[in-house]
Design a protein around this motif. Structure first.
Motif, PDB file in Angstrom:
ATOM      1  N   ILE A 147      10.335   2.788   0.859  1.00 25.08           N
ATOM      2  CA  ILE A 147       9.704   2.298   2.097  1.00 25.08           C
ATOM      3  C   ILE A 147       9.036   0.965   1.827  1.00 25.08           C
ATOM      4  O   ILE A 147       9.026   0.081   2.694  1.00 25.08           O
ATOM      5  CB  ILE A 147       8.705   3.312   2.717  1.00 25.08           C
ATOM      6  N   PRO A 205       0.809  -1.229   0.000  1.00 26.36           N
ATOM      7  CA  PRO A 205       0.000   0.000   0.000  1.00 26.36           C
ATOM      8  C   PRO A 205       0.840   1.277   0.000  1.00 26.36           C
ATOM      9  O   PRO A 205       0.343   2.344  -0.348  1.00 26.36           O
ATOM     10  CB  PRO A 205      -0.817  -0.103   1.295  1.00 26.36           C
ATOM     11  N   MET A 206       2.107   1.160   0.404  1.00 25.58           N
ATOM     12  CA  MET A 206       2.987   2.332   0.457  1.00 25.58           C
ATOM     13  C   MET A 206       3.777   2.530  -0.844  1.00 25.58           C
ATOM     14  O   MET A 206       4.447   3.538  -1.021  1.00 25.58           O
ATOM     15  CB  MET A 206       3.983   2.200   1.618  1.00 25.58           C
ATOM     16  N   GLU A 207       3.728   1.552  -1.747  1.00 27.19           N
ATOM     17  CA  GLU A 207       4.532   1.618  -2.971  1.00 27.19           C
ATOM     18  C   GLU A 207       4.228   2.852  -3.824  1.00 27.19           C
ATOM     19  O   GLU A 207       5.145   3.447  -4.382  1.00 27.19           O
ATOM     20  CB  GLU A 207       4.357   0.322  -3.776  1.00 27.19           C
ATOM     21  N   PRO A 208       2.952   3.277  -3.912  1.00 27.55           N
ATOM     22  CA  PRO A 208       2.689   4.490  -4.703  1.00 27.55           C
ATOM     23  C   PRO A 208       3.340   5.737  -4.109  1.00 27.55           C
ATOM     24  O   PRO A 208       3.622   6.695  -4.830  1.00 27.55           O
ATOM     25  CB  PRO A 208       1.162   4.620  -4.658  1.00 27.55           C
ATOM     26  N   ILE A 209       3.573   5.734  -2.803  1.00 24.21           N
ATOM     27  CA  ILE A 209       4.174   6.904  -2.162  1.00 24.21           C
ATOM     28  C   ILE A 209       5.692   6.838  -2.256  1.00 24.21           C
ATOM     29  O   ILE A 209       6.349   7.814  -2.603  1.00 24.21           O
ATOM     30  CB  ILE A 209       3.754   7.003  -0.670  1.00 24.21           C
ATOM     31  N   SER A 210       6.240   5.681  -1.943  1.00 25.82           N
ATOM     32  CA  SER A 210       7.696   5.551  -1.932  1.00 25.82           C
ATOM     33  C   SER A 210       8.116   4.101  -2.157  1.00 25.82           C
ATOM     34  O   SER A 210       7.787   3.219  -1.360  1.00 25.82           O
ATOM     35  CB  SER A 210       8.246   6.052  -0.584  1.00 25.82           C
ATOM     36  N   TYR A 211       8.845   3.895  -3.238  1.00 23.19           N
ATOM     37  CA  TYR A 211       9.348   2.552  -3.554  1.00 23.19           C
ATOM     38  C   TYR A 211      10.290   2.084  -2.448  1.00 23.19           C
ATOM     39  O   TYR A 211      10.273   0.915  -2.056  1.00 23.19           O
ATOM     40  CB  TYR A 211      10.091   2.604  -4.890  1.00 23.19           C
TER      41      TYR A 211
END
Lengths: 178, 292
Positions: free
Chosen positions: B56, B48-54
């Motif tokens: 993290i 779920p965090m991939e769109p924000i930061s690869y």
């Protein structure tokens, strides 16, 4: 809610609006290395389940805009956030462009420019506070006991926040939307 | 036969609101002889965090992998998003030394190091690859031969093929075979491998609901009595959201949507109550009366 309107800006593109180095910048980022190999065949758009039901989301168009260097139009565009990451385009691209990887790269850059749908800030806040993307309600935890399910482990929130700090993630989440 | 012991990776969505999938999985796993160990101190898989930061995403996924390495156990995930992400990150970190070094610099800050000593599989991949069809067949006590159902794989169990390497994403057969072990017939339908749309529900609801409606129509049209899923998000799209879709398009479906282990569990002789049927939104009484 993200609208389906097309990427903003005037229909006429001025040459000065283009950043000729944008494609090189993008192609250094993991997942987007092959952006220059896109020859606009349109397989991605034709096979995209989202494009079937959206008038605005066209992966081929987004890739062309990147190649042309329309950086600010692409990064501020709402349609970036409509990719469902089903990876059909990745599996079918004859040029092996990993389109969903390009979309992810563009989203990561858009976030740095201050564009992020509210839902992602909520998910991120939950990860930083609880370790999980959703805060599990107390009623669910009680139901687990009633159903005979083992308790959920305690999250190591300290480690997660340390990782968020060293990857620059905390800073992104703390920044106000511009 | 390899030892069937796995760390169970529950992820976020299942404990949040899809307990029936977990309850039924634990039941059928025990019957088959799969030992599930609770995963200590796990965190979000990273997807779920991939769109924000690869970065993290990589760090969160790698931290989970390191915990499994410390336990010396392979992981089994129920959510295809978790399974796909952990499988992919495990693979690229094993293969790409530069990326591994970069991620290990992050992990060092929390006293961990990725070594690449374990494997991650989705539940149905464990069933297909490690347990084997014959062994599952041996657990069937009440064949569901009166049932005709349709499957929905969920994208991340199969794609991207170059990272996942399971089944054929264009013409998947593993879930079908696992369904047919229960005695139920698994029907083909139009756009079978198409996405449910769930990942973008948070930014646009209209498109995913149209996608889901399209699939429900195709499944109804071939005469399936139920839809079988293996993903908490796909399940929410087709089951929890089905009444909304019916209202939105002024169309009745009434299609029961079961988690695969619920179907398998029925065939093993468990009762609907033991398999968490009370959590399902769409009524299953018609379906259940067809098999009793």
């Amino acid at each position: 809610m993200v609208s389906e309107r097309s990427e903003g800006g005037e229909a006429v593109i001025k040459a000065t609006e283009m950043d000729p180095k944008f494609k090189y910048e993008i192609s250094k980022i993991p997942g987007a290395e092959k952006i220059m190999l896109c020859f606009q065949c349109g397989t991605c758009t034709a096979d995209c389940p989202i494009a079937r039901f959206s008038d605005a989301y066209r992966p081929r168009r987004i890739l062309r805009m990147v190649q042309l260097g329309l950086k600010s139009r692409v990064l501020s565009s709402d349609v970036l956030w409509l990719c469902a990451a089903c990876f059909t385009c990745v599996d079918r691209c004859p040029q092996d462009v990993e389109i969903a990887g390009v979309l992810r790269t563009l989203r990561n850059l858009a976030v740095k420019e201050g564009f992020m749908p509210a839902v992602y800030r909520e998910l991120a806040t939950s990860v930083l506070e609880t370790g999980l993307a959703y805060k599990i309600p107390a009623s669910r935890l009680r139901k687990r006991v009633e159903a005979g399910l083992p308790p959920l482990p305690k999250a190591d929130v300290k480690s997660i926040n340390k990782l968020a700090e060293v990857t620059g993630f905390s800073k992104i989440i703390q920044a106000r939307r511009t | 036969m390899a030892e069937l012991r796995y760390l169970l990776f529950l992820g976020c969505a299942i404990p949040y609101r899809v307990s029936a999938y977990e309850i039924s999985t634990r039941k059928v796993a025990k019957k088959i002889g799969i030992e599930l160990i609770e995963m200590p101190e796990y965190n979000c898989c990273g997807l779920p965090m991939e769109p924000i930061s690869y970065d993290i995403m990589l760090a969160l996924a790698a931290r989970n992998l390191c915990i499994a390495e410390q336990q010396g156990l392979n992981m089994m995930a129920l959510c295809p998003g978790c399974a796909g992400t952990l499988h992919k990150v495990n693979k690229i970190l094993k293969e790409d030394k530069k990326l591994r070094d970069a991620v290990n610099r992050y992990l060092k800050e929390v006293g961990l190091e990725f070594k690449g000593t374990i494997e991650v599989k989705h539940f149905i991949r464990v069933l297909a690859d490690d347990v084997g069809f014959e062994r599952i067949k041996g657990t069937i006590e009440r064949p569901l031969s009166a049932l005709k159902v349709a499957e929905h794989n969920g994208c991340h169990v199969l794609r991207p093929a170059k990272y996942i390497g399971f089944d054929d994403p264009e013409n998947p057969v593993m879930l079908k075979r696992l369904i047919e072990i229960t005695g139920a017939k698994c029907l083909d339908y139009m756009d079978e491998t198409e996405c449910c749309g769930a990942p973008i529900v948070g930014v646009n609801e209209k498109i995913p609901l149209q996608l889901a409606r399209n699939k429900l129509s195709h499944i109804r049209d071939v005469g399936a009595q139920a839809m079988i899923t293996i993903c908490p998000f796909c399940h929410m799209m087709f089951d929890v959201n089905q009444p909304r879709i019916e209202r939105m398009f002024d169309e009745a479906f009434g299609l029961s949507v079961l988690h695969y282990p619920q179907l398998l569990g029925l065939a093993m002789g468990f009762s609907p109550a033991e398999l968490g049927f009370d959590e399902l939104r769409v009524d299953t009484s018609k379906l259940l009366s067809a098999i009793t």
